[in-house]
Design a protein around this motif. Structure first.
Motif, short mmCIF file in Angstrom:
data_model
loop_
_atom_site.label_atom_id
_atom_site.label_comp_id
_atom_site.label_asym_id
_atom_site.label_seq_id
_atom_site.Cartn_x
_atom_site.Cartn_y
_atom_site.Cartn_z
N MET A 268 5.25 -10.71 10.71
CA MET A 268 6.19 -11.80 9.44
C MET A 268 6.45 -13.08 10.78
SD MET A 268 5.80 -10.26 7.09
CE MET A 268 6.68 -10.99 6.14
N GLN A 269 6.77 -13.11 12.04
CA GLN A 269 7.30 -13.95 12.58
C GLN A 269 6.79 -14.53 13.14
OE1 GLN A 269 9.36 -11.29 15.79
NE2 GLN A 269 11.19 -11.41 14.60
N ARG A 270 5.50 -14.59 13.10
CA ARG A 270 4.21 -15.57 13.40
C ARG A 270 3.72 -16.92 12.07
NH1 ARG A 270 1.97 -11.24 16.71
NH2 ARG A 270 0.90 -10.54 14.32
N ASP B 127 0.92 -0.53 -2.23
CA ASP B 127 0.97 -2.13 -2.46
C ASP B 127 2.37 -2.60 -2.49
OD1 ASP B 127 -1.70 -2.80 -3.51
OD2 ASP B 127 -1.51 -1.99 -4.64
N ILE B 128 2.05 -4.08 -1.23
CA ILE B 128 3.80 -4.57 -1.13
C ILE B 128 3.56 -6.43 -2.02
CG2 ILE B 128 5.52 -5.42 0.34
CD1 ILE B 128 5.80 -2.30 -0.25
N ARG B 129 3.76 -6.74 -2.80
CA ARG B 129 3.88 -8.03 -3.02
C ARG B 129 4.70 -8.48 -2.44
NH1 ARG B 129 -0.80 -7.39 -6.17
NH2 ARG B 129 -1.38 -5.33 -6.45
N SER B 130 5.99 -8.66 -2.64
CA SER B 130 6.78 -9.13 -2.11
C SER B 130 7.42 -9.54 -0.08
CB SER B 130 8.78 -9.26 -2.27
OG SER B 130 9.63 -8.74 -1.67
N MET C 237 10.10 -7.94 0.90
CA MET C 237 10.29 -6.10 1.60
C MET C 237 9.22 -6.49 2.84
SD MET C 237 10.44 -3.99 0.71
CE MET C 237 10.77 -2.72 0.05
N LEU C 238 8.25 -7.29 2.42
CA LEU C 238 7.25 -7.14 3.57
C LEU C 238 7.96 -6.97 5.00
CD1 LEU C 238 4.66 -9.51 2.73
CD2 LEU C 238 4.30 -7.52 2.78
N GLU C 239 8.75 -8.49 4.57
CA GLU C 239 10.21 -8.68 6.21
C GLU C 239 10.21 -7.75 6.55
OE1 GLU C 239 11.99 -12.11 4.93
OE2 GLU C 239 10.13 -13.90 5.70
N GLU C 240 11.77 -7.06 5.64
CA GLU C 240 12.26 -5.81 5.83
C GLU C 240 11.25 -4.86 6.09
OE1 GLU C 240 15.32 -3.01 2.70
OE2 GLU C 240 14.35 -4.94 2.21
N LEU C 241 10.41 -4.43 5.75
CA LEU C 241 9.19 -3.36 6.70
C LEU C 241 8.94 -4.17 8.40
CD1 LEU C 241 6.64 -2.61 3.69
CD2 LEU C 241 8.87 -1.50 4.32
N LEU D 115 10.53 4.02 5.89
CA LEU D 115 10.52 3.66 4.85
C LEU D 115 11.48 4.17 3.78
CD1 LEU D 115 6.65 4.14 5.07
CD2 LEU D 115 7.79 1.68 5.88
N ARG D 116 11.68 5.44 3.52
CA ARG D 116 12.07 5.63 2.26
C ARG D 116 14.08 5.32 2.42
NH1 ARG D 116 11.90 11.48 3.48
NH2 ARG D 116 13.69 11.33 4.11
N ARG D 117 14.37 4.36 4.16
CA ARG D 117 15.33 3.11 3.57
C ARG D 117 15.24 2.06 3.07
NH1 ARG D 117 16.82 6.67 7.54
NH2 ARG D 117 15.88 4.61 9.47
N CYS D 118 13.97 1.31 3.40
CA CYS D 118 13.31 0.33 2.50
C CYS D 118 13.37 0.32 1.22
CB CYS D 118 12.19 0.13 4.02
SG CYS D 118 12.47 -0.19 4.82
#
Length: 191
Positions: free
Chosen positions: A188-190, A44-47, A50-54, A105-108
């Protein structure tokens, strides 16, 4: 959002796998359109940041296209349930891509996966332990082979929890090898 990365499989391979379906008491087959090879469950990713970074980190990931080959069927046991799966040969390209996704993913800031990567495609789920009918099904189908499939991209999926069968939505596709030069837009860009 509940996210994971995976390789999509062709309609031809989905038909091959769905041809293995039989009536097995207490077992629920997944719909063939949900078949995929999970590379890494993210969770679960809610931020929004964080979504953009991933998304940006996965888009920068570099790996060559490769082939995946079906290698039979098997059972993966979990506490209180089991899954029937189509196993996949762990080729160098597949293992390399999965390792690079894990490192990205670990770096994120995503915690490292605790389970060892076992390439497979989940076909369905049953409650309890795999009984004699399941063992017989595995024995009858464990030599199943199919044509190799070329993985030219990997996909970020969103998973929806439902009471009966899984539901997945494609969020972004990330090209591999020469396809990386095509420059696809990310989800994310759309927005």
């Amino acid at each position: 959002m509940r996210l994971f990365t995976a390789l999509e499989i062709s309609s031809e391979h989905k038909r091959l796998l769905s041809s293995l379906r039989r009536q097995l008491p207490g077992f629920v087959w997944y719909p063939p359109d949900t078949y995929h090879l999970t590379l890494r469950f993210i969770g679960d990713i809610r931020s929004r940041p964080m979504l953009e970074e991933l998304d940006h980190a996965l888009a920068r990931l570099s790996s060559d296209a490769f082939q995946i080959e079906p290698a039979g069927v098997g059972v993966i046991s979990q506490p209180g349930r089991f899954r029937l799966v189509a196993t996949i040969s762990p080729s160098t390209g597949l293992v390399t891509l999965q390792s690079r996704i894990e490192a990205t993913l670990r770096r994120c800031g995503i915690a490292m996966e605790k389970r060892r990567f076992q390439p497979h495609i989940s076909l369905g789920v049953g409650q309890g332990d795999a009984g004699p009918n399941i063992i017989r099904w595995v024995q009858q189908n464990n030599l199943m082979k199919g044509k190799a499939l070329t993985a030219e991209h990997f996909t970020l999926f969103r998973s929806y929890r439902t009471s009966d069968v899984p539901h997945y939505e494609v969020c972004a596709e990330y090209p591999l090898g020469d396809a990386m030069l095509l420059g696809q837009e990310s989800w994310m860009q759309r927005e």
